[in-house]
Design a protein around this motif. Structure first.
Motif: not given
Length: 577
Positions: A378-398
């Motif tokens: 659920q963090l990949i399409p930003r249904l929620y945002d991370v508390t710490r760190g980051c999730v990237k899609v296509g090399g960019q922070d979501v």
């Protein structure tokens, strides 16, 4: 009325302004009518002047008709302003909800949002509609009627001057005492609506477990609580009428006493006493209407606070002005990701998760209940945002992407998918509203849904009832997979979305994925090993952490959890056979 809420009047400002203007014109004529009545009695009747009676009588009729016209027009205009205001409020709240993240929605319950969109807005609408009429009418009526009374008898005018603040103060006190009870009522309305919604949605489960009596008892308790709170509030408000009547009749008796004495001594005429009685009634009735509107405002104030909470809720996710609009590919990276549903101070559902998924890979995710498999994806399409760190899609922070563009490239078939009222064509076109019939049918074939659809008499024009309750669980899952495929995404996430289909159908769906969308990154959360066994990479989750990553062969050698699940399913199935 709350200023923020009044911003929703917008294009109905003209009607909201015109209503009190028309009311003022109505009041001016109403105040003159008793004066003409007095003249008919004191001049026409006392002097036996029939011509004067007819002339003033006709003027009286004309004024009454014009006053009636202004009153009716004011009511019509106020109704348009009130209905338009409510329409805009519903629009603003609904559009606001569309911008909410899951975290925002979790802050409110579904039933609470429904109550705010219905009952609360109706309360605000009624208070607004009556306010723009009565709160313009009452003060002007009281002032003008008192002035007219003062021109006839200063003694009676002074009596009214003492009565008005006393009566007004008592009525306001009653309304304020009732206000806290109305606030509690609307909180309980949320609970009541939630109970009804839950019961209707789970009707099959209720009947399967024969729990109708339990549900009836639960509903009765909440309904009784709403009844008790409303009764307490209405019992307080009910004092309005007796207090009003007591003051009214007391004032009438005093007016008769004072006026009768003045008539005996020749300082007042009969017609003047009659007009004073009418003016007194106008003043008292205006105060009664003020108290009525004040009670409505008290109720609406509780509702407006609840509406304002939604409008002032700050969406957790907002697009930056320079947000990215292109997703390069389906690469996914988790970099030391922590996540908590309760924010930074809450318990972590994901702990220091790091992984890299290449574009086009098939990735399986397994793990026990509560291992945070769904949270991870659920963090990949930003249904929620991370508390710490980051999730990237296509090399960019979501968080750098435009939300709409990101989610257009990440199709997600959730555990609890919903079909909407409409035809199968309409439901599948949620993935692409411009898709042709042929495109819809093609993705349904890929999702192994075409077969059962063609068995329906109306085929793709078959109507789906609310929630998709006229199709089976497996059929619903396949329709939802077809809907996701129609988006032609760069990333496709299946969150336990083939659990209700047989293994053969599951295998055919995965085969279609490999052949038809080879460049799409596919993430499959599953409980069955057979659903992920041939994946390029399998992620094993445990207690919010990655316990192991690798192919099926690698994990059989290195990961105890995967090996245990594999042996219990694969070898267990063989023994059973």
């Amino acid at each position: 009325m709350n200023r923020k809420l009044l911003q929703s009047v917008r294009e109905y400002k003209k009607q909201a302004f015109l209503a009190p203007v028309l009311v003022v014109l109505e009041v001016l004529l109403e105040v003159l009518i008793p004066l003409l009545m007095a003249n008919i009695i004191d001049v026409g009747i006392m002097n036996g002047d029939m011509n004067y009676i007819i002339k003033v009588g006709l003027l009286l009729v004309v004024m009454a008709m014009v006053s009636l016209f202004f009153g009716a027009k004011a009511g019509q205009v106020a109704a348009v302003a009130g209905a338009g205001y409510a329409k805009n409020l519903r629009h603003d709240i609904f559009y606001k909800i569309q911008d909410f993240s899951f975290g925002n929605i979790d802050h409110f319950s579904t039933s609470s949002l429904v109550t705010r969109l219905t009952t609360d807005i109706t309360n605000v609408q009624m208070a607004f509609m009556f306010s723009i009429r009565m709160l313009a009418r009452a003060p002007i009526m009281v002032v003008l009627s008192w002035i007219m009374t003062a021109t006839i008898s200063m003694k009676i005018a002074c009596l009214m001057l003492v009565t008005i603040p006393i009566l007004g103060g008592v009525l306001i006190f009653i309304a304020k005492k009732a206000h806290p009870h109305f606030i509690q009522v609307f909180d309980e309305y949320d609970v009541l609506n939630n109970t009804v919604q839950e019961n209707v949605n789970a009707a099959r489960v209720v009947k399967a477990y024969v729990r109708e009596d339990h549900e009836n008892e639960k509903f009765h308790k909440i309904s009784q609580k709403v009844f008790d709170l409303f009764t307490r509030a209405e019992m307080i408000v009910a004092w309005n009428s007796p207090v009003m009547n007591f003051v009214m009749y007391t004032v009438v008796l005093l007016i008769v006493l004072i006026g009768g004495e003045d008539i005996v001594f020749g300082t007042m005429q009969t017609g003047e006493l009659t007009s004073i009685m009418v003016y007194a009634m106008q003043i008292l009735m205006s105060l009664m209407m003020v108290s009525f509107v004040f009670v409505m405002i008290m109720i609406a104030e509780a509702s407006s606070d609840r509406i304002r909470e939604v409008l002032e809720e700050v969406p957790e996710m907002e697009d930056a002005p320079d947000a990215l609009t292109e997703v390069a590919n389906g690469d996914i990276d988790f970099e030391h990701v922590d996540f908590s549903y309760a924010g930074e101070d809450g318990n972590l559902s994901l702990k220091d998760v790091s992984l890299h998924i290449k574009s086009g890979q098939v990735v399986g995710v397994i793990g026990g209940t509560g291992s945070a498999k769904s949270t991870l994806v659920q963090l990949i399409p930003r249904l929620y945002d991370v508390t710490r760190g980051c999730v990237k899609v296509g090399g960019q922070d979501v968080r750098k992407y435009n939300l709409e563009k990101l989610r257009d490239q990440v199709s997600m078939v959730l555990q609890k998918n919903v079909l909407f009222t409409g035809s199968i064509y309409e439901n599948i076109r949620w993935g692409d509203e411009n898709a042709s019939n042929e495109e819809v049918q093609r993705v349904c074939k890929l999702a192994q849904a075409d077969g059962f659809i063609n068995e329906f008499p109306l085929k793709y024009n078959t109507m789906i009832v609310e929630g998709g309750n006229n199709v089976s669980g497996g059929q619903k899952q396949r329709l939802c997979i077809a809907r996701a495929l129609l988006k032609k995404p760069k990333i496709l996430i299946l969150d336990d979305s083939t659990s209700a289909v047989d293994t053969r159908t599951d295998a055919l769906i995965r085969k279609a994925f490999r052949e038809e969308i080879p460049d799409t990154t596919k993430i499959i959360i599953a409980q069955r090993i057979s659903s992920v066994e041939d994946a390029d990479m399998i992620i094993v989750m445990e207690n919010g952490q990655i316990n192991g990553v690798g192919t099926s062969e690698e994990l059989l050698k290195t990961n105890a959890i995967y090996r245990e699940v594999y042996e219990s399913q694969v070898k267990g199935g063989e023994d059973h056979e």
